[in-house]
Design a protein around this motif. Sequence first.
Motif, short mmCIF file in Angstrom:
data_model
loop_
_atom_site.label_atom_id
_atom_site.label_comp_id
_atom_site.label_asym_id
_atom_site.label_seq_id
_atom_site.Cartn_x
_atom_site.Cartn_y
_atom_site.Cartn_z
N MET A 1 0.22 3.70 6.18
CA MET A 1 -0.50 3.78 5.02
C MET A 1 -1.34 5.00 4.50
SD MET A 1 -1.97 -0.18 5.79
CE MET A 1 -2.95 -0.25 4.12
N ILE A 2 -2.21 5.40 5.43
CA ILE A 2 -3.00 6.97 5.42
C ILE A 2 -1.96 7.91 5.03
CG2 ILE A 2 -4.60 8.37 6.51
CD1 ILE A 2 -5.47 5.88 8.12
N ALA A 3 -0.98 7.97 5.80
CA ALA A 3 0.02 9.09 5.61
C ALA A 3 0.55 9.19 4.26
CB ALA A 3 1.03 9.29 6.69
N ALA A 4 1.05 8.14 3.96
CA ALA A 4 1.68 7.79 2.58
C ALA A 4 0.76 8.13 1.41
CB ALA A 4 2.18 6.48 1.95
N HIS A 5 -0.37 7.88 1.56
CA HIS A 5 -1.40 8.14 0.27
C HIS A 5 -1.73 9.67 0.44
CE1 HIS A 5 -2.10 4.63 -1.79
NE2 HIS A 5 -1.66 3.81 -0.66
N ALA A 6 -1.97 10.23 1.68
CA ALA A 6 -2.20 11.62 1.82
C ALA A 6 -1.12 12.60 1.12
CB ALA A 6 -2.27 11.95 3.07
N LYS A 7 0.20 12.19 1.41
CA LYS A 7 1.26 12.71 0.92
C LYS A 7 1.30 12.67 -0.57
CE LYS A 7 6.42 13.06 1.35
NZ LYS A 7 7.36 12.46 1.94
N ALA A 8 1.10 11.63 -1.24
CA ALA A 8 1.08 11.33 -2.55
C ALA A 8 0.02 12.08 -3.31
CB ALA A 8 1.54 9.75 -2.83
N ALA B 1 0.83 -1.34 0.03
CA ALA B 1 0.13 -0.09 -0.12
C ALA B 1 0.79 1.17 -0.07
CB ALA B 1 -0.85 -0.09 1.26
N VAL B 2 2.05 1.40 0.97
CA VAL B 2 2.64 2.46 0.74
C VAL B 2 3.53 2.53 -0.39
CG1 VAL B 2 4.85 3.34 2.14
CG2 VAL B 2 3.02 2.49 3.38
N GLU B 3 4.12 1.43 -1.10
CA GLU B 3 4.85 1.47 -2.37
C GLU B 3 4.15 1.85 -3.45
OE1 GLU B 3 7.99 1.25 -4.95
OE2 GLU B 3 7.81 1.22 -2.79
N ALA B 4 2.71 1.67 -3.40
CA ALA B 4 1.74 2.13 -4.37
C ALA B 4 1.65 3.56 -4.42
CB ALA B 4 0.16 1.28 -4.07
N ALA B 5 1.57 4.07 -2.99
CA ALA B 5 1.47 5.50 -2.99
C ALA B 5 2.84 6.15 -3.78
CB ALA B 5 1.19 5.84 -1.69
N LEU B 6 3.77 5.79 -3.33
CA LEU B 6 5.14 6.30 -4.02
C LEU B 6 4.99 6.04 -5.36
CD1 LEU B 6 7.66 4.69 -1.46
CD2 LEU B 6 6.84 7.09 -1.43
N GLN B 7 4.36 5.03 -5.93
CA GLN B 7 4.67 5.05 -7.28
C GLN B 7 2.99 5.59 -7.90
OE1 GLN B 7 6.79 4.01 -9.23
NE2 GLN B 7 7.98 2.93 -7.55
N PRO C 1 -15.64 12.18 -1.72
CA PRO C 1 -15.24 11.11 -0.60
C PRO C 1 -15.80 10.05 -0.85
CG PRO C 1 -16.27 13.38 0.32
CD PRO C 1 -16.46 13.28 -1.15
N PHE C 2 -14.93 8.82 -0.50
CA PHE C 2 -15.39 7.40 -0.45
C PHE C 2 -15.71 7.01 0.84
CE2 PHE C 2 -13.80 2.77 -0.46
CZ PHE C 2 -14.77 2.31 -0.89
N GLU C 3 -16.74 6.36 1.16
CA GLU C 3 -17.59 6.14 2.39
C GLU C 3 -16.43 5.26 3.26
OE1 GLU C 3 -20.60 2.92 2.99
OE2 GLU C 3 -21.40 4.22 1.53
N ILE C 4 -15.55 4.65 2.65
CA ILE C 4 -14.59 3.79 3.42
C ILE C 4 -13.11 4.10 2.97
CG2 ILE C 4 -14.26 1.31 4.19
CD1 ILE C 4 -16.68 0.32 2.55
N GLU C 5 -12.90 5.28 3.28
CA GLU C 5 -11.61 5.82 3.21
C GLU C 5 -10.70 5.33 4.21
OE1 GLU C 5 -10.38 7.83 0.79
OE2 GLU C 5 -12.08 9.06 0.11
N GLY C 6 -9.57 5.41 4.25
CA GLY C 6 -8.68 4.74 5.20
C GLY C 6 -8.86 5.06 6.64
N LYS C 7 -9.13 6.12 7.00
CA LYS C 7 -9.47 6.56 8.53
C LYS C 7 -10.99 5.84 8.84
CE LYS C 7 -7.16 10.99 8.35
NZ LYS C 7 -7.40 12.65 8.59
N GLU C 8 -11.77 5.67 7.77
CA GLU C 8 -12.95 5.29 8.30
C GLU C 8 -12.65 3.44 8.56
OE1 GLU C 8 -17.14 4.62 8.88
OE2 GLU C 8 -15.78 6.35 9.14
N ALA C 9 -11.96 2.99 7.45
CA ALA C 9 -11.69 1.40 7.57
C ALA C 9 -10.83 1.07 8.97
CB ALA C 9 -10.93 1.04 6.31
N ARG C 10 -10.18 2.05 9.32
CA ARG C 10 -9.53 2.12 10.58
C ARG C 10 -10.07 1.66 11.54
NH1 ARG C 10 -7.09 4.79 14.76
NH2 ARG C 10 -4.83 4.84 15.01
N LYS C 11 -11.32 2.20 11.74
CA LYS C 11 -12.06 2.26 13.03
C LYS C 11 -12.31 0.81 13.39
CE LYS C 11 -14.55 6.63 12.25
NZ LYS C 11 -15.67 7.33 11.66
N ALA C 12 -12.97 -0.29 12.62
CA ALA C 12 -13.09 -1.44 12.96
C ALA C 12 -11.82 -2.10 13.79
CB ALA C 12 -13.75 -2.10 11.93
#
Length: 345
Positions: free
Chosen positions: A107-114, A81-87, A315-326
């Motif tokens: 993971m969340i931080a990598a995609h936010a930065k990318a 997931a992190v490598e995907a953000a970098l690419q 917005p996507f209803e199951i963004e990273g921060k939302e998927a984190r909650k469970a």
Amino acid sequence: MRTWNIGIIGAGMVADFHARSIQHISNARLTGICGAGSGRAGTLAKQYNCREFPNYQAMLRSPEIDIVTIATPSGLHMEPAVEAALQGKHVLCEKPLDISPERIDTMIAAHAKAGTRLGGFFNYRFTDTVHLLKDAIEKERFGTITFASIHVPWWRSDAYYAHKWRGTLALDGGGAMMNQAIHMVDLLQYLVGPIDSLHAYTATLAHQIEAEDTATAILRFKNKALGSVYGSTASFPGQLRYISITGTKGTVILEDNSVKMWQFADEVAEDAQIRRQYATTTGSGGGASNPSAIPFELHAKNIAAFILAVETGEPFEIEGKEARKAVEIILAMYISAKENRSFQF
């Protein structure tokens, strides 16, 4: 209309659901798949007429790929997931997003930065009955919600756990809660809201595994409602999962994707139709005893919703921060059980 080229990272059972789903989405094309060397990636690539990549690094370097879905063991989600953000690739990742908040936050931080998108699979959210239940809650038809519970009395054989990563803390992140009941934990927090505190018990009663095969908890929600959770892979022969929500003006019980009770003090015209239309569960019982006995159509809806969010920037209803909650809730259960104390969020 643009066609989105999708690659699948991982070649286990769930990868087949991803592949079938992608083939049923009009603006998506399955471009490639990679595995861990078992040979299954090659088999799937031939079956679905796509390219087999030697590893996820090669897939992510390919200019063909726009989006990847991650279907590796749970504890191996973060790295691709992190490598995907970098690419510069968008990622839709299987549940759980990963097995610790720290790895998920990376993971969340990598995609936010990318500037790329990270989303999760919680495909039960895409059933008609859950949409109807969410709408009833938002319209305050329950009055004051007083109690909400989930029940996942599933069964997995010893053969299921013969796969070396299943039931391990390092790769599965847990047992019946983290792998099976997590879908219903997500629905509980999605529908009723944040949890204030819980007290949990876990046990390994029927299988020779590192993680739990049975777990339960009592809950208090931020809105003051009480609740309970039960999840197991030690309940032979496996029964349908259900969620129950009750309040001062109504009660709804969903068993699998059917309506077992839909009753409100203030009846509206649609209620009788809902009871008739969704009275019977069809299909195989949602994986209660067989993990492959689930329909792929809900995965397809999950993927299509993610593609739409990427296209529109909405917005996507199951963004990273939302998927984190469970994951956060389940890890709180593990801490509570281990330390024999209530966990305060």
